[in-house]
Motif scaffolding. Structure first.
Motif, PDB file in Angstrom:
ATOM      1  N   MET A  79      35.350  19.100   6.989  1.00 41.77           N
ATOM      2  CA  MET A  79      34.807  17.532   6.814  1.00 41.77           C
ATOM      3  C   MET A  79      34.528  16.890   7.540  1.00 41.77           C
ATOM      4  O   MET A  79      34.554  15.799   8.049  1.00 41.77           O
ATOM      5  CB  MET A  79      36.243  16.957   5.824  1.00 41.77           C
ATOM      6  N   LYS A  80      34.405  17.554   8.981  1.00 45.38           N
ATOM      7  CA  LYS A  80      34.151  17.180   9.927  1.00 45.38           C
ATOM      8  C   LYS A  80      32.967  16.989  10.306  1.00 45.38           C
ATOM      9  O   LYS A  80      32.647  15.069  10.871  1.00 45.38           O
ATOM     10  CB  LYS A  80      34.503  18.742  11.254  1.00 45.38           C
ATOM     11  N   ARG A  81      32.240  17.206   9.137  1.00 38.76           N
ATOM     12  CA  ARG A  81      30.256  16.144   9.723  1.00 38.76           C
ATOM     13  C   ARG A  81      30.434  15.061   9.310  1.00 38.76           C
ATOM     14  O   ARG A  81      29.897  13.990   9.801  1.00 38.76           O
ATOM     15  CB  ARG A  81      29.533  17.410   9.102  1.00 38.76           C
ATOM     16  N   TYR A  82      31.724  14.660   7.989  1.00 40.21           N
ATOM     17  CA  TYR A  82      31.890  13.272   8.100  1.00 40.21           C
ATOM     18  C   TYR A  82      32.553  12.308   8.121  1.00 40.21           C
ATOM     19  O   TYR A  82      32.891  11.472   7.970  1.00 40.21           O
ATOM     20  CB  TYR A  82      31.786  13.604   6.383  1.00 40.21           C
TER      21      TYR A  82
END
Length: 243
Positions: A79-82
């Motif tokens: 979920m890092k890209r969010y």
């Protein structure tokens, strides 16, 4: 490969006794005995190339299969890209770190804007698109039902044809069997009549020979021989007529 005609010696639509106790068990026992004795001696797939079971595997699939064989847990979705993190404490004065954070924020903003656009498009055209899709599905179901009905009708026609052919064949076999029984019985009666007739002729001939030698003069013997010849001709004629 040339097709060989198979002669079926069973008439299931005409034969009786299939529902009797023990018939089904006997048939199953015969099939099992045949399967135990049958040993295939030919590879029926030898004309085909060897199968390649890995033809459709991608790199991702191979990696996943390897993970499953190693019994490793699946990686969690990242979920890092969010996320919108700020630069680490040691890079608060680094312009490059802030530039990366800004680009990430712009990407997240554009992603949210695209989601809103997709929702607006779905609100405007989603119902019509689903109605058109449902119409196509209904047509596919109707076509499948029609094909199924035609196939069942064709199967029913084949079953009726088989039943009529087997019924006709059964009646023909029944008539031929009755005719065979009648001919065998008639032949037996003829053989018995011939045996009785031969016995009567033999017994009558012995009696006539005794009468011939009991005559006193030659004239009586000559007359008796003529009578015997005439009677023998009548017996032979009547035997030929009866046979």
């Amino acid at each position: 490969m040339a097709e060989r005609e198979v002669v079926v010696d069973a008439l299931p639509y005409y034969d009786q006794g299939y529902d009797e106790p023990g018939v089904r068990e006997s048939a199953i026992a015969l099939v099992e005995e045949e399967t135990r004795r049958y040993r295939p001696t030919k590879n029926y797939l030898e004309y085909l190339p060897p199968p390649n079971y890995n033809a459709f595997e991608t790199d991702i699939m191979k990696a996943e299969f390897e993970r499953l064989q190693a019994r490793l847990p699946m990686e969690m979705l990242s979920m890092k890209r969010y996320e919108l993190p700020q630069p680490p404490a040691g890079k608060l004065n680094d312009i490059t770190a802030w530039t990366e954070c800004l680009e990430n924020s712009q990407a997240q903003l554009e992603h949210q804007a695209l989601r809103i656009l997709n929702l607006d498009l779905m609100s405007e055209f989603g119902a019509s698109a689903w109605k058109a899709h449902i119409t196509v599905l209904v047509q596919m179901v109707d076509n499948a039902q029609k094909q199924l009905g035609e196939l069942r009708k064709h199967i029913q026609e084949i079953n009726w044809q088989r039943k009529n052919e087997q019924s006709a064949a059964g009646e023909k076999l029944k008539n031929l069997e009755a005719s065979w029984v009648g001919l065998v019985s008639k032949n037996y009666e003829i053989e018995r009549a011939c045996a009785e007739l031969e016995k009567d002729v033999k017994d009558g001939g012995l009696k006539k020979v005794g009468r011939l030698y009991s005559c006193e003069n030659i004239n009586q013997r000559r007359q008796l021989v003529q009578d015997q010849l005439f009677e023998g001709t009548l017996i032979g004629f009547s035997y030929g007529v009866e046979s």
